[in-house]
Design a protein around this motif. Structure first.
Motif, PDB file in Angstrom:
ATOM      1  N   UNK A   1       0.811  -1.206   0.000  1.00 50.55           N
ATOM      2  CA  UNK A   1       0.000   0.000   0.000  1.00 50.55           C
ATOM      3  C   UNK A   1       0.846   1.257   0.000  1.00 50.55           C
ATOM      4  N   UNK A   2       1.981   1.223   0.720  1.00 49.07           N
ATOM      5  CA  UNK A   2       2.852   2.395   0.807  1.00 49.07           C
ATOM      6  C   UNK A   2       3.723   2.525  -0.436  1.00 49.07           C
TER       7      UNK A   2
ATOM      8  N   UNK B   1      11.678   2.836   2.130  1.00 50.09           N
ATOM      9  CA  UNK B   1      12.095   2.993   3.536  1.00 50.09           C
ATOM     10  C   UNK B   1      10.873   3.039   4.444  1.00 50.09           C
ATOM     11  N   UNK B   2       9.873   3.846   4.081  1.00 47.31           N
ATOM     12  CA  UNK B   2       8.667   3.977   4.898  1.00 47.31           C
ATOM     13  C   UNK B   2       7.930   2.644   4.990  1.00 47.31           C
TER      14      UNK B   2
ATOM     15  N   UNK C   1       9.217  -0.416   4.786  1.00 41.61           N
ATOM     16  CA  UNK C   1       9.968  -1.324   5.657  1.00 41.61           C
ATOM     17  C   UNK C   1       9.761  -0.934   7.118  1.00 41.61           C
ATOM     18  N   UNK C   2       9.797   0.352   7.409  1.00 35.91           N
ATOM     19  CA  UNK C   2       9.621   0.821   8.785  1.00 35.91           C
ATOM     20  C   UNK C   2       8.195   0.585   9.291  1.00 35.91           C
ATOM     21  N   UNK C   3       7.234   0.449   8.385  1.00 33.73           N
ATOM     22  CA  UNK C   3       5.833   0.312   8.770  1.00 33.73           C
ATOM     23  C   UNK C   3       5.386  -1.137   8.921  1.00 33.73           C
ATOM     24  N   UNK C   4       6.217  -2.076   8.545  1.00 38.99           N
ATOM     25  CA  UNK C   4       5.802  -3.484   8.632  1.00 38.99           C
ATOM     26  C   UNK C   4       5.598  -3.872  10.094  1.00 38.99           C
ATOM     27  N   UNK C   5       4.398  -4.317  10.453  1.00 32.75           N
ATOM     28  CA  UNK C   5       4.133  -4.642  11.858  1.00 32.75           C
ATOM     29  C   UNK C   5       4.850  -5.902  12.331  1.00 32.75           C
ATOM     30  N   UNK C   6       5.319  -6.722  11.400  1.00 31.05           N
ATOM     31  CA  UNK C   6       5.988  -7.975  11.751  1.00 31.05           C
ATOM     32  C   UNK C   6       7.508  -7.870  11.669  1.00 31.05           C
ATOM     33  N   UNK C   7       8.007  -6.681  11.286  1.00 38.03           N
ATOM     34  CA  UNK C   7       9.448  -6.512  11.029  1.00 38.03           C
ATOM     35  C   UNK C   7       9.953  -7.603  10.093  1.00 38.03           C
TER      36      UNK C   7
END
Ligand code: SF4
Length: 76
Positions: free
Chosen positions: A24-25, A51-52, A54-60
């Protein structure tokens, strides 16, 4: 955003839950196939949307590496 000359983006399919947030991002760089994120292409120039995502993934489940050195740039 930490930058390298080129990035390699990897998805851990064991951790990915298929939420689709990354796609989505940054829809130009991630697709969710069979419930798992697939970075496409795997290597690219630095990109703020990636970058955004990757930083937003809730599961890392995503990470960015410097393509040349293999240094992990995100998450840190
Ligand atoms: S945001 Fe994370 S958990 Fe969701 S599809 Fe992308 S990699 Fe998978």
């Amino acid at each position: 955003m930490t930058t390298g000359s080129r990035w390699r983006v990897q998805a851990d399919h064991g951790a990915c839950m298929g939420t689709g947030i990354c796609a989505g991002i940054a829809p130009h760089r991630f697709r969710v196939i069979d419930g798992r994120s697939v970075p496409t292409p795997e290597e690219s120039p630095p990109d703020q949307e990636v970058w955004d995502a990757v930083e937003s993934c809730p599961m890392e489940a995503l990470r960015i590496l410097d393509a040349a050195s293999g240094e992990i740039l995100s998450p840190i």
